[in-house]
Design a protein around this motif. Structure first.
Motif, short mmCIF file in Angstrom:
data_model
loop_
_atom_site.label_atom_id
_atom_site.label_comp_id
_atom_site.label_asym_id
_atom_site.label_seq_id
_atom_site.Cartn_x
_atom_site.Cartn_y
_atom_site.Cartn_z
N THR A 1 2.39 5.12 -8.83
CA THR A 1 1.40 5.59 -9.46
C THR A 1 2.01 7.14 -8.94
O THR A 1 1.87 8.05 -10.03
CB THR A 1 -0.34 5.74 -8.49
OG1 THR A 1 -0.27 4.66 -8.41
CG2 THR A 1 -1.01 6.12 -9.32
N CYS A 2 2.60 7.20 -7.50
CA CYS A 2 3.04 8.47 -6.91
C CYS A 2 4.80 8.67 -7.17
O CYS A 2 4.85 9.77 -6.79
CB CYS A 2 2.07 8.92 -5.61
SG CYS A 2 2.99 8.44 -4.59
N GLY A 3 4.96 7.41 -8.05
CA GLY A 3 6.11 7.98 -6.94
C GLY A 3 6.82 7.78 -6.13
O GLY A 3 8.27 7.44 -5.66
N GLY B 1 -2.31 6.69 -1.74
CA GLY B 1 -3.88 5.60 -1.63
C GLY B 1 -3.87 4.15 -2.21
O GLY B 1 -4.08 3.65 -2.91
N TRP B 2 -2.44 3.86 -3.63
CA TRP B 2 -2.29 3.18 -4.05
C TRP B 2 -2.48 1.83 -3.59
O TRP B 2 -1.54 1.54 -2.22
CB TRP B 2 -1.17 3.25 -5.25
CG TRP B 2 -0.24 1.94 -6.10
CD1 TRP B 2 -0.66 1.47 -7.51
CD2 TRP B 2 0.37 0.65 -5.33
NE1 TRP B 2 -0.03 0.29 -7.61
CE2 TRP B 2 0.66 -0.03 -6.55
CE3 TRP B 2 1.12 0.58 -4.56
CZ2 TRP B 2 1.35 -1.26 -6.79
CZ3 TRP B 2 2.54 -1.00 -4.21
CH2 TRP B 2 1.82 -1.23 -5.45
N ILE B 3 -2.36 0.26 -3.78
CA ILE B 3 -2.39 -1.05 -3.34
C ILE B 3 -2.31 -1.42 -4.53
O ILE B 3 -2.86 -1.90 -5.69
CB ILE B 3 -4.13 -1.06 -2.96
CG1 ILE B 3 -4.10 -1.93 -2.17
CG2 ILE B 3 -5.14 -1.32 -3.88
CD1 ILE B 3 -5.33 -1.77 -0.32
N HIS C 1 0.94 -0.98 -0.26
CA HIS C 1 0.05 0.54 -0.10
C HIS C 1 0.53 0.86 0.16
O HIS C 1 1.56 1.11 0.59
CB HIS C 1 -0.78 0.08 1.31
CG HIS C 1 -1.65 1.03 1.57
ND1 HIS C 1 -1.47 2.15 2.26
CD2 HIS C 1 -2.33 1.79 0.69
CE1 HIS C 1 -2.38 3.25 2.55
NE2 HIS C 1 -3.75 2.99 1.31
N CYS C 2 0.43 2.30 -0.89
CA CYS C 2 1.18 3.53 -0.60
C CYS C 2 0.76 4.10 0.08
O CYS C 2 -0.96 5.05 -0.29
CB CYS C 2 1.61 4.36 -2.29
SG CYS C 2 1.97 5.96 -2.54
N ASP C 3 1.15 4.62 0.56
CA ASP C 3 0.33 5.85 2.20
C ASP C 3 0.08 7.39 1.40
O ASP C 3 -0.63 7.74 2.08
CB ASP C 3 1.36 6.20 2.98
CG ASP C 3 0.73 5.10 3.70
OD1 ASP C 3 -0.11 4.32 4.37
OD2 ASP C 3 1.90 4.79 4.80
ZN ZN Z 1 1.27 6.58 -4.13
#
Ligand code: ZN
Ligand code: ADP
Ligand code: ZN
Length: 730
Positions: free
Chosen positions: A460-462, A422-424, A417-419
């Motif tokens: 998604t966001c790096g 929200g990527w999962i 998960h990316c805090d």
């Molecule tokens: Zn992310």
């Protein structure tokens, strides 16, 4: 000219038997017989099938009729009883006969070449002549079949087992409960189904062995051969049982049948069963279809186990087929379990099965473990292991006893998960998450087997700080190693036992005492007789409480009772050791001056009725409550079900197919529910939907299914579909 028309069942989805012409090539050539294997041309291939009828008439045009290429006359024909068993399975589970008969035969029987078969028969002949009266070494026979590495391994592990459980080779005196059970089983004349309801560690194996012995000896006394079939739910359980059986009956030929045998060995074992040489056949679910001409007793160990249900192809229940086979042969069948299936419990309640109870543990001083619940609302455990569980673990380590931690989730963490955004870690091909496997440095989908490298930053966001969410066995293993660097921690799950033989090596290590903390999935929960285990910890079992599957509760309860049952199976070594341990600081800190083995369940729902029943070791109470619920909800065993599943690239296509199937014909006494997407709708890019068919009469359901499926096949739909009778996962 002697010409015959033979009907042959082939491994083909066409629900028919195929006509071929047979003409004798020599005057002395034997006529074809029902049950014989035959090599025939089929399309452009040459395939082996089973002769199901021999006659003169056919509807096939003479110009199209093809010739049988060869009959496997070197092998006795499969018996009428075996053919009837396959016919029943084909009818009941709605599969073509050939798709029942052929896949259950070893590969070596299904090939155009007879090299493997001839080799197996030659070895058999050699073994028989060396075991003939002129050479008195009868014990040579089982040794012979143990030539390959696989058997050598099981024999080796068997000897380890024999050392661990010193009682293995000499039969212990049965206790009163065991004796009563054996008497009941062997007193039965003809068909009788027994539900051996014995608490974990109550010595069900001894009951099986004594019953087998008595059946074989009685047959021998009247000059007959006898064979016993023992089914076990898991390959990993065969070596220990095989060891006990061989040690107990060194004069008998004992063979195993399961999918992990090498092809040649599996063929030899099958041949031994088919000729009646093997007095005892031990196997997993597929062995319920083994050809055994002198079968006199069938035993199904851990009869509740879900792995008796085949989940693809012929979706049969080996337990149910075992009962049918016993009835057909008019012989006794024993279903054993500490946590019988709800169906079997109901059959016992209505008198269809006879219940035999073993209420106590068999080994001297062995007691059922004490079960405790750890309320996880009070005991926070950021790393998954609560303080009370850690204290109990520490006490075991100091006393030199073994602990088992049960977590039915493999991998490191079920999701990443990316805090930041929200990527999962979704699987792009399934409605499921990719599971983090840290040692392998992979994300893995457990549904489609897709593998990716662990992303070094969020796709998604790096963001480089991706977090694992939740925990699996690998993560708990890591944590345990950090907490107890001196302890020998061993993880057993599908990942750690991928290599052939590694599961066996791991279980052997546990039996030898080379492991302090065993950690694993349901692989460790089943029937193993661990002798040094005094603590079982259960991590995070709650999810099953809220599953949409109505059987989830039953499965969870069985699993917890089973895993709990691994603890305290033997009396601890000597009172002195126990006393001094009880005096040690750690033991008193754990508050366990009591020497009983302990089971600790971490839960957020300590008042849930399922856990209450577990605390009291109250399977009957749990089963009764479950049956009451099922009756009022109109669920099995009070309702009979079948499930039609369809797969398509688009969900709507699958749903439309099912809807059309639903409208295909009128159905009296049958409920056809609305088609719905399956819980995990997409797997490997394929959308899946299902249609549940219900009836309160098994006969009515069966009467509906046959013509319905015929009509459905005639639709010639190009989408993939399958039917399961008595489905277990809905
Ligand atoms: Zn992310
Ligand atoms: P179950 O399959 O019922 O869980 P097992 O058959 O594994 O139990 O038996 C548990 C233990 O009890 C084994 O170690 C076995 O050797 C021992 N045992 C079985 N019967 C007796 C008996 N009559 N006397 C002493 N020990 C026994
Ligand atoms: Zn996937």
């Amino acid at each position: 000219m002697s010409g015959r028309i033979v009907k042959i069942a082939l491994d083909s989805p066409l629900d028919t038997e195929f006509d071929y012409r047979w003409s004798a090539r020599a005057d002395d050539e034997a006529e074809p017989q029902v049950g014989q294997l035959a090599l025939v041309p089929f399309g452009h291939r040459e395939v082996v099938g089973v002769v199901t009828a021999v006659g003169h008439a056919t509807d096939v045009d003479a110009s199209k009729l093809r010739d049988v290429m060869a009959l496997r006359t070197q092998l006795p024909p499969l018996s009428p009883a075996w053919l009837a068993l396959c016919r029943f399975a084909a009818d009941y589970y709605q599969r073509p006969l050939g798709e029942v008969m052929l896949p259950c035969l070893p590969k070596g029987l299904r090939t155009a070449s007879t090299v493997a078969l001839d080799r197996a028969l030659k070895k058999r002949a050699a073994a028989l002549s060396s075991a003939s009266p002129s050479s008195p070494s009868t014990a040579a026979r089982p040794a012979k079949s143990a030539k390959s590495t696989q058997s050598a391994k099981s024999v080796k592990s068997a000897s380890t087992v024999a050392v661990d459980a010193s009682s293995a080779s000499a039969a212990p005196t049965l206790n009163a409960g065991q004796q009563a059970a054996v008497d009941a089983i062997t007193a039965a004349q003809g068909y009788a189904a027994h539900l051996l309801f014995g608490v974990t560690g109550s010595g069900k194996t001894e009951v099986y062995l004594h019953a087998a012995q008595s059946v074989i000896e009685r047959a021998k006394a009247s000059g007959q051969a006898a064979q016993v079939l023992i089914l076990v739910p898991e390959i990993n359980l065969t070596p220990q049982l095989e060891g006990s059986v061989r040690a107990r009956f060194p004069q008998l030929q004992v063979v195993s049948l399961h999918s992990q045998l090498a092809e040649g060995e599996r063929l030899r074992h099958w041949v031994a069963a088919h000729h009646g040489d093997a007095a005892i056949v031990l196997g997993t679910r597929l062995s319920v279809l083994a050809a055994m001409p002198a079968l006199r007793l069938i035993i199904v160990d851990e009869e509740h186990d879900p792995s008796y249900k085949q989940q693809e192809g012929l979706r049969y229940s080996a337990r149910d087929l075992a009962v049918w086979r016993a009835r057909q042969l008019d012989i006794p069948v024993v279903l054993g379990s500490a946590t019988p299936s709800i169906e079997s419990w109901q059959h016992a309640a209505t008198g269809r099965y006879r219940r035999l109870d073993l209420t106590q543990r068999a080994a001297a001083n062995a007691q059922l473990p004490r079960v405790g619940l750890i309320d996880m609302e009070i005991n926070k455990a950021p790393d998954g292991l609560s303080a009370p569980l850690l204290t109990a673990l520490r006490a075991r380590l100091e006393r030199g006893e073994q602990s088992l931690l049960f977590l039915n989730r493999r991998g490191y963490a079920p999701v990443m998960h990316c805090d930041a955004c929200g990527w999962i870690s979704d699987c792009r091909r399934c409605t499921a998450f990719m599971v983090l496997h840290k040692p392998e440095r992979r994300l893995r989908c457990h549904h489609c087997s897709l593998e990716l490298r662990i992303p070094s930053s969020c796709p998604t966001c790096g963001n480089v700080d991706l977090q694992p969410l939740g925990r699996g066995t690998q993560r708990v293993e890591e944590h345990l190693q950090a907490l107890f660097p001196q302890a020998r921690v061993l993880r057993i799950d599908a990942d750690s036992t991928r290599r052939k033989g590694s599961a066996q090596a791991a279980f052997d290590a546990v039996h030898r005492g080379d492991v302090d903390i065993l950690l694993g999935t349901q692989m460790v929960a089943k029937g193993h007789d661990f002798q040094r285990l005094t603590l079982v910890g259960v991590i995070n079992p709650d999810t099953a409480l809220f599953s949409p599957d109505y059987r989830a509760g039953e499965r969870l309860f069985a699993q917890l009772m089973q895993v709990a049952g691994r603890a305290g199976r033997a009396a601890l070594a000597g009172d002195d050791a126990a006393n001094s341990a009880a005096n040690s600081a750690a033991a008193s800190a754990a508050g366990s001056a009591d020497r009983r083995a302990e089971v600790l369940v971490q839960t957020r729902y300590p008042t849930h009725p399922l856990y209450r029943a577990l605390l009291a070791h109250d399977y009957p109470g749990f089963a009764q409550a479950t049956l009451t619920e099922r009756r009022s909800a109109g669920l099995p065993p009070f309702m009979f079900q079948a499930l039609l599943r369809a797969e398509a690239k688009q969900l709507q296509v699958a749903l439309d197919f099912l809807q059309a199937a639903r409208d295909l014909m009128p159905c009296e006494g049958i409920v056809l529910n609305d088609p719905v997407p399956m819980t995990i709708t997409r797997v490997a890019g394929v959308e899946r939907a299902q249609l549940l068919i219900e009836s309160n009469s098994r006969a009515q359901l069966q009467a509906f299914l046959k013509p319905w499926l015929t009509a459905l096949r005639e639709q010639k739909s190009r989408l993939r579909w399958s039917l399961e009778v008595d489905p277990v996962d809905i």
